[in-house]
Design a protein around this motif. Structure first.
Motif, PDB file in Angstrom:
ATOM      1  N   ALA A   1       0.815  -1.227   0.000  1.00  0.00           N
ATOM      2  CA  ALA A   1       0.000   0.000   0.000  1.00  0.00           C
ATOM      3  C   ALA A   1       0.841   1.267   0.000  1.00  0.00           C
ATOM      4  CB  ALA A   1      -0.971   0.003   1.187  1.00  0.00           C
ATOM      5  N   LEU A   2       1.961   1.245  -0.706  1.00  0.00           N
ATOM      6  CA  LEU A   2       2.848   2.408  -0.729  1.00  0.00           C
ATOM      7  C   LEU A   2       2.197   3.622  -1.377  1.00  0.00           C
ATOM      8  CD1 LEU A   2       5.625   3.364   0.076  1.00  0.00           C
ATOM      9  CD2 LEU A   2       6.447   2.669  -2.165  1.00  0.00           C
ATOM     10  N   ALA A   3       1.426   3.410  -2.431  1.00  0.00           N
ATOM     11  CA  ALA A   3       0.755   4.538  -3.095  1.00  0.00           C
ATOM     12  C   ALA A   3      -0.205   5.234  -2.134  1.00  0.00           C
ATOM     13  CB  ALA A   3       0.021   4.052  -4.342  1.00  0.00           C
ATOM     14  N   ARG A   4      -0.931   4.452  -1.341  1.00  0.00           N
ATOM     15  CA  ARG A   4      -1.859   5.038  -0.357  1.00  0.00           C
ATOM     16  C   ARG A   4      -1.097   5.797   0.719  1.00  0.00           C
ATOM     17  NH1 ARG A   4      -6.060   1.306   2.176  1.00  0.00           N
ATOM     18  NH2 ARG A   4      -6.689   3.315   3.022  1.00  0.00           N
ATOM     19  N   LEU A   5       0.054   5.266   1.134  1.00  0.00           N
ATOM     20  CA  LEU A   5       0.876   5.953   2.139  1.00  0.00           C
ATOM     21  C   LEU A   5       1.343   7.303   1.604  1.00  0.00           C
ATOM     22  CD1 LEU A   5       2.583   6.332   4.687  1.00  0.00           C
ATOM     23  CD2 LEU A   5       4.331   4.888   3.616  1.00  0.00           C
ATOM     24  N   LEU A   6       1.849   7.335   0.384  1.00  0.00           N
ATOM     25  CA  LEU A   6       2.334   8.594  -0.184  1.00  0.00           C
ATOM     26  C   LEU A   6       1.210   9.619  -0.287  1.00  0.00           C
ATOM     27  CD1 LEU A   6       4.748   7.309  -2.952  1.00  0.00           C
ATOM     28  CD2 LEU A   6       5.332   8.347  -0.764  1.00  0.00           C
ATOM     29  N   GLU A   7       0.046   9.177  -0.716  1.00  0.00           N
ATOM     30  CA  GLU A   7      -1.113  10.059  -0.799  1.00  0.00           C
ATOM     31  C   GLU A   7      -1.463  10.628   0.574  1.00  0.00           C
ATOM     32  OE1 GLU A   7      -5.761   9.222  -1.579  1.00  0.00           O
ATOM     33  OE2 GLU A   7      -4.403   8.436  -3.110  1.00  0.00           O
ATOM     34  N   ARG A   8      -1.400   9.779   1.572  1.00  0.00           N
ATOM     35  CA  ARG A   8      -1.714  10.190   2.950  1.00  0.00           C
ATOM     36  C   ARG A   8      -0.655  11.147   3.499  1.00  0.00           C
ATOM     37  NH1 ARG A   8      -2.945  12.105   6.789  1.00  0.00           N
ATOM     38  NH2 ARG A   8      -3.481  11.280   8.826  1.00  0.00           N
ATOM     39  N   ALA A   9       0.615  10.854   3.226  1.00  0.00           N
ATOM     40  CA  ALA A   9       1.710  11.645   3.797  1.00  0.00           C
ATOM     41  C   ALA A   9       1.786  13.056   3.222  1.00  0.00           C
ATOM     42  CB  ALA A   9       3.038  10.920   3.591  1.00  0.00           C
ATOM     43  N   VAL A  10       1.360  13.243   1.997  1.00  0.00           N
ATOM     44  CA  VAL A  10       1.449  14.568   1.370  1.00  0.00           C
ATOM     45  C   VAL A  10       0.096  15.274   1.342  1.00  0.00           C
ATOM     46  CG1 VAL A  10       3.467  13.978  -0.015  1.00  0.00           C
ATOM     47  CG2 VAL A  10       1.186  13.618  -0.966  1.00  0.00           C
ATOM     48  N   ASP A  11      -0.747  15.012   2.336  1.00  0.00           N
ATOM     49  CA  ASP A  11      -2.092  15.594   2.376  1.00  0.00           C
ATOM     50  C   ASP A  11      -2.113  17.039   2.845  1.00  0.00           C
ATOM     51  OD1 ASP A  11      -1.620  15.383   5.088  1.00  0.00           O
ATOM     52  OD2 ASP A  11      -3.352  14.112   5.519  1.00  0.00           O
ATOM     53  N   GLY A  12      -0.946  17.593   3.201  1.00  0.00           N
ATOM     54  CA  GLY A  12      -0.884  18.978   3.660  1.00  0.00           C
ATOM     55  C   GLY A  12      -0.909  19.119   5.163  1.00  0.00           C
ATOM     56  N   GLU A  13      -1.345  18.088   5.886  1.00  0.00           N
ATOM     57  CA  GLU A  13      -1.365  18.120   7.355  1.00  0.00           C
ATOM     58  C   GLU A  13      -0.084  17.534   7.939  1.00  0.00           C
ATOM     59  OE1 GLU A  13      -5.668  17.799   9.343  1.00  0.00           O
ATOM     60  OE2 GLU A  13      -5.087  15.988   8.253  1.00  0.00           O
TER      61      GLU A  13
ATOM     62  N   TYR B   1      13.859   2.796   2.322  1.00  0.00           N
ATOM     63  CA  TYR B   1      13.113   3.135   1.116  1.00  0.00           C
ATOM     64  C   TYR B   1      12.087   4.232   1.403  1.00  0.00           C
ATOM     65  CZ  TYR B   1      10.475   2.288  -3.206  1.00  0.00           C
ATOM     66  OH  TYR B   1       9.843   2.422  -4.408  1.00  0.00           O
ATOM     67  N   LEU B   2      11.344   4.070   2.497  1.00  0.00           N
ATOM     68  CA  LEU B   2      10.327   5.054   2.865  1.00  0.00           C
ATOM     69  C   LEU B   2      10.949   6.402   3.210  1.00  0.00           C
ATOM     70  CD1 LEU B   2       7.932   2.932   5.111  1.00  0.00           C
ATOM     71  CD2 LEU B   2       7.593   3.627   2.732  1.00  0.00           C
ATOM     72  N   ALA B   3      12.067   6.372   3.929  1.00  0.00           N
ATOM     73  CA  ALA B   3      12.726   7.621   4.324  1.00  0.00           C
ATOM     74  C   ALA B   3      13.122   8.433   3.099  1.00  0.00           C
ATOM     75  CB  ALA B   3      13.940   7.318   5.191  1.00  0.00           C
ATOM     76  N   GLU B   4      13.679   7.770   2.099  1.00  0.00           N
ATOM     77  CA  GLU B   4      14.072   8.471   0.879  1.00  0.00           C
ATOM     78  C   GLU B   4      12.860   9.072   0.167  1.00  0.00           C
ATOM     79  OE1 GLU B   4      17.195   9.202  -0.170  1.00  0.00           O
ATOM     80  OE2 GLU B   4      17.705   8.367   1.793  1.00  0.00           O
TER      81      GLU B   4
ATOM     82  N   THR C   1      12.231  13.283  -0.191  1.00  0.00           N
ATOM     83  CA  THR C   1      12.114  13.937  -1.500  1.00  0.00           C
ATOM     84  C   THR C   1      10.811  14.719  -1.627  1.00  0.00           C
ATOM     85  OG1 THR C   1      11.149  11.978  -2.538  1.00  0.00           O
ATOM     86  CG2 THR C   1      13.548  12.207  -2.668  1.00  0.00           C
ATOM     87  N   ARG C   2       9.877  14.451  -0.753  1.00  0.00           N
ATOM     88  CA  ARG C   2       8.608  15.188  -0.759  1.00  0.00           C
ATOM     89  C   ARG C   2       8.580  16.288   0.308  1.00  0.00           C
ATOM     90  NH1 ARG C   2       8.278  10.641  -3.197  1.00  0.00           N
ATOM     91  NH2 ARG C   2       6.689  10.206  -4.754  1.00  0.00           N
ATOM     92  N   GLY C   3       9.744  16.570   0.878  1.00  0.00           N
ATOM     93  CA  GLY C   3       9.869  17.678   1.821  1.00  0.00           C
ATOM     94  C   GLY C   3       9.372  17.394   3.227  1.00  0.00           C
ATOM     95  N   LEU C   4       9.198  16.133   3.569  1.00  0.00           N
ATOM     96  CA  LEU C   4       8.715  15.790   4.907  1.00  0.00           C
ATOM     97  C   LEU C   4       9.884  15.485   5.840  1.00  0.00           C
ATOM     98  CD1 LEU C   4       5.838  13.460   3.730  1.00  0.00           C
ATOM     99  CD2 LEU C   4       5.533  15.624   4.923  1.00  0.00           C
ATOM    100  N   GLN C   5       9.719  15.829   7.097  1.00  0.00           N
ATOM    101  CA  GLN C   5      10.698  15.464   8.114  1.00  0.00           C
ATOM    102  C   GLN C   5      10.514  13.980   8.413  1.00  0.00           C
ATOM    103  OE1 GLN C   5      10.327  17.746  11.720  1.00  0.00           O
ATOM    104  NE2 GLN C   5      11.518  16.279  12.883  1.00  0.00           N
ATOM    105  N   VAL C   6      11.605  13.237   8.480  1.00  0.00           N
ATOM    106  CA  VAL C   6      11.527  11.800   8.706  1.00  0.00           C
ATOM    107  C   VAL C   6      12.331  11.443   9.947  1.00  0.00           C
ATOM    108  CG1 VAL C   6      11.983   9.507   7.740  1.00  0.00           C
ATOM    109  CG2 VAL C   6      11.340  11.381   6.229  1.00  0.00           C
TER     110      VAL C   6
END
Length: 198
Positions: free
Chosen positions: A123-135, A155-158, A162-167
């Motif tokens: 479910a990586l696509a769903r995770l990415l969608e969730r992580a970049v929701d603006g919140e 893999y997830l950290a990279e 790249t999407r500007g999130l703190q990991v």
């Protein structure tokens, strides 16, 4: 003499459980049929009910009976933190600590190319969608410290960086109340590497 086909079918069905081989499945089947038919009926009903009732939370992917699980529906949670775990049982363990108050995403597995488990199977696509929701501002990676869990975390950290999130990654170390002489060298080495100032 061969077992009746219905008994053989029950044994085969029990073998799908993790850690249950042919002998264990056979013992379980005979126990349920001979000593606890009421328990067997309850088990069958519970499995049917769970399959019919449970679905994945549309935000975090854990199991729930509604559209959203209790945690995702809780407005008091920190919506800026998203903790990524492998399985719903990992979510429950973190919740028991009462130390984390953010939201979650459950991968329902981990990357394991040798087993044919890639990004589409977790479910990586769903995770990415969730992580970049603006919140979400911080993604806390809480995969297991296995080879596959570490590969998944990297893999997830990279992807998140790249999407500007703190990991961040949960720390490894010594168990509370543990004694050094009983700790394996790998855990002790990691505790030294991840030491912090007092």
């Amino acid at each position: 003499m061969k077992a009746p086909s219905s008994l053989e079918q029950l044994i085969q069905a029990l073998k799908v459980l993790p850690g249950v081989g042919p002998k264990s499945a056979s013992r379980m089947a005979y126990h349920l049929l001979q000593r606890d038919q009421g328990g067997a009926a309850n088990l069958a009903h519970a499995i049917e009910y769970a399959i019919a009732t449970l679905k994945h939370c549309r935000r975090c992917n854990t199991f729930t009976e509604g559209e959203l699980c209790e945690i995702c529906a809780d407005e008091d949670r920190n919506h800026q933190q998203l903790c990524v775990v492998e399985m719903p049982t990992d979510l429950l363990m973190i919740e028991q600590t009462l130390a984390y108050h953010g939201l979650y995403f459950v991968l329902m597995g981990r990357l394991s190319p040798l087993d044919g488990i890639g990004p589409n199977e977790i479910a990586l696509a769903r995770l990415l969608e969730r992580a970049v929701d603006g919140e979400v501002q911080e993604v806390v990676i809480a995969t297991n410290f296995t080879v596959e869990g570490e590969a998944t975390a990297h893999y997830l950290a990279e992807l998140m960086r790249t999407r500007g999130l703190q990991v961040s990654r949960i720390a490894r170390g010594l168990p509370v109340g543990g004694e050094l002489e009983h700790v394996d060298p790998g855990t002790l080495a990691q505790a030294l590497v991840e030491r912090r100032k007092l």
